[in-house]
Design an enzyme around this catalytic site. Structure first.
Site, PDB file in Angstrom:
ATOM      1  N   TYR A   1      -1.396 -12.851  14.552  1.00  0.00           N
ATOM      2  CA  TYR A   1      -1.310 -11.685  13.726  1.00  0.00           C
ATOM      3  C   TYR A   1      -2.919 -10.883  13.869  1.00  0.00           C
ATOM      4  O   TYR A   1      -2.899  -9.596  13.963  1.00  0.00           O
ATOM      5  CB  TYR A   1      -1.280 -12.100  12.102  1.00  0.00           C
ATOM      6  CG  TYR A   1      -1.451 -11.123  11.039  1.00  0.00           C
ATOM      7  CD1 TYR A   1      -0.843  -9.795  11.042  1.00  0.00           C
ATOM      8  CD2 TYR A   1      -2.613 -11.203  10.265  1.00  0.00           C
ATOM      9  CE1 TYR A   1      -1.293  -8.798  10.227  1.00  0.00           C
ATOM     10  CE2 TYR A   1      -3.116 -10.120   9.700  1.00  0.00           C
ATOM     11  CZ  TYR A   1      -2.383  -8.985   9.103  1.00  0.00           C
ATOM     12  OH  TYR A   1      -2.679  -7.863   8.381  1.00  0.00           O
TER      13      TYR A   1
ATOM     14  N   LEU B   1       0.857  -1.306  -0.042  1.00  0.00           N
ATOM     15  CA  LEU B   1      -0.003  -0.008  -0.112  1.00  0.00           C
ATOM     16  C   LEU B   1       0.817   1.215   0.188  1.00  0.00           C
ATOM     17  O   LEU B   1       0.519   2.269  -0.711  1.00  0.00           O
ATOM     18  CB  LEU B   1      -0.974  -0.055   1.140  1.00  0.00           C
ATOM     19  CG  LEU B   1      -1.917   1.333   1.398  1.00  0.00           C
ATOM     20  CD1 LEU B   1      -2.699   1.199   0.279  1.00  0.00           C
ATOM     21  CD2 LEU B   1      -2.756   1.182   2.656  1.00  0.00           C
TER      22      LEU B   1
ATOM     23  N   ASP C   1      -8.944  -8.422   7.469  1.00  0.00           N
ATOM     24  CA  ASP C   1     -10.157  -9.246   8.045  1.00  0.00           C
ATOM     25  C   ASP C   1      -9.785 -10.375   8.795  1.00  0.00           C
ATOM     26  O   ASP C   1     -10.774 -11.066   9.247  1.00  0.00           O
ATOM     27  CB  ASP C   1     -10.607  -9.753   6.345  1.00  0.00           C
ATOM     28  CG  ASP C   1      -9.406 -10.695   6.011  1.00  0.00           C
ATOM     29  OD1 ASP C   1      -8.367 -10.190   6.098  1.00  0.00           O
ATOM     30  OD2 ASP C   1      -9.763 -11.844   5.249  1.00  0.00           O
TER      31      ASP C   1
END
Length: 288
Positions: free
Chosen positions: A127, A13, A104
């Protein structure tokens, strides 16, 4: 001129934001990675932010090696949680805006329908647990912050599923890919454009948003699409999660409902396959 700080500058990103930043001359961009702002050294974060004095922070830096995270728990918690807390505290004390990228994987994967922002969180790997803790820190220290959960991120930069599939399809006669994990891929460039749209918007709506490309798929069907678009000669076989064990568990179903971000910021989200074709045909395949 407003100053935008982007952490995780060398990530997927961060790299895409660097690519499009030249189109936003009304802002001064500062891109930092672990060398300039080490997220695993908490004492350096406040000092670094005091030196840069950003008006807007895009928190894109994270520890994202999901399996490796299971054996580096303290480091992962530091980067994904404690560092985020420090950034949120600084932003609150200095009246800076914050957009933080989450995942998610804060969900357990037991849902049967697309996940809304207020669904119960229950991570099944470390995580995901640390990313959830990071979210909670922002909600606690900086309620005016924006959190964007995304999924299955890929781009031409860094390590990701698409690049791994292209490499394996070039190297092998056949590959096996999990077919019982459902979600939606996210092209990092699409997400970068959305972040800049939020920053440039006249309204700032705090809270949690979900963003991924439209549609849903499995990792297997995602791989099949990569195979079809690339034209590589390789057999792609579907296997179950039980047949392909990993150190960290993955949610079986983590499709994100993106209605809120579409309505709030008038975002038009491309279908996942359209974005995949775009990055493969125009960028990645030209490099091979």
């Amino acid at each position: 001129m407003q100053k935008i700080l982007v952490t995780g500058a060398k990530g997927q990103l961060g790299s895409e934001l660097q690519t499009i930043s030249k189109h936003y001359n009304q802002y001064e961009f500062i891109f930092v990675d672990r060398e300039e702002l080490p997220l695993d050294e908490l004492d350096k974060i406040k000092a670094g932010l005091n030196e840069i004095k950003p008006d807007i922070i895009v928190s894109a830096g994270a520890y994202t090696a999901v399996d490796q995270a299971e054996s580096e728990k303290e480091l992962v918690d530091c980067v994904n949680h404690l560092a985020v807390a420090e950034i949120a505290k600084w932003a609150a004390n200095n009246h800076s805006k914050l957009i933080h990228i989450s995942t998610d994987y804060v969900f357990d994967g037991t849902s049967k329908t697309a996940l809304h922002e207020n669904e119960k969180t229950s991570p099944i790997n470390w995580y995901g647990e640390t990313k959830l803790r990071g979210e909670q820190a922002i909600l606690s220290y900086l309620p005016e912050g924006i959190i964007i959960r995304t999924s299955w991120v890929y781009s031409e930069y860094g390590n990701n599923f698409v690049k791994t599939m292209l490499r394996l399809m070039n190297e092998r006669d056949s590959i096996s890919v999990v077919k019982d994990q459902i979600g939606a891929p996210t092209y990092a460039l699409d997400l970068a454009h959305v972040i800049m749209k939020i920053i440039g918007s006249e309204k700032w709506v705090p809270g949690i948003f979900h963003y991924s490309n439209n549609g849903e798929t499995s990792w297997y069907d995602f791989a099949k699409a990569i195979h079809e678009i690339s034209g590589l000669v390789c057999e792609v076989n579907g296997v179950t999660s039980d047949q392909f064990p990993t150190r960290a568990k993955r949610p079986k179903y983590s499709l994100l409902d993106t209605t809120k971000i579409q309505k709030t910021y008038d975002v038009v989200i491309p279908n996942w396959r359209d974005s995949l074709e775009k990055v493969l045909r125009h960028r990645l395949l030209n490099k091979n």
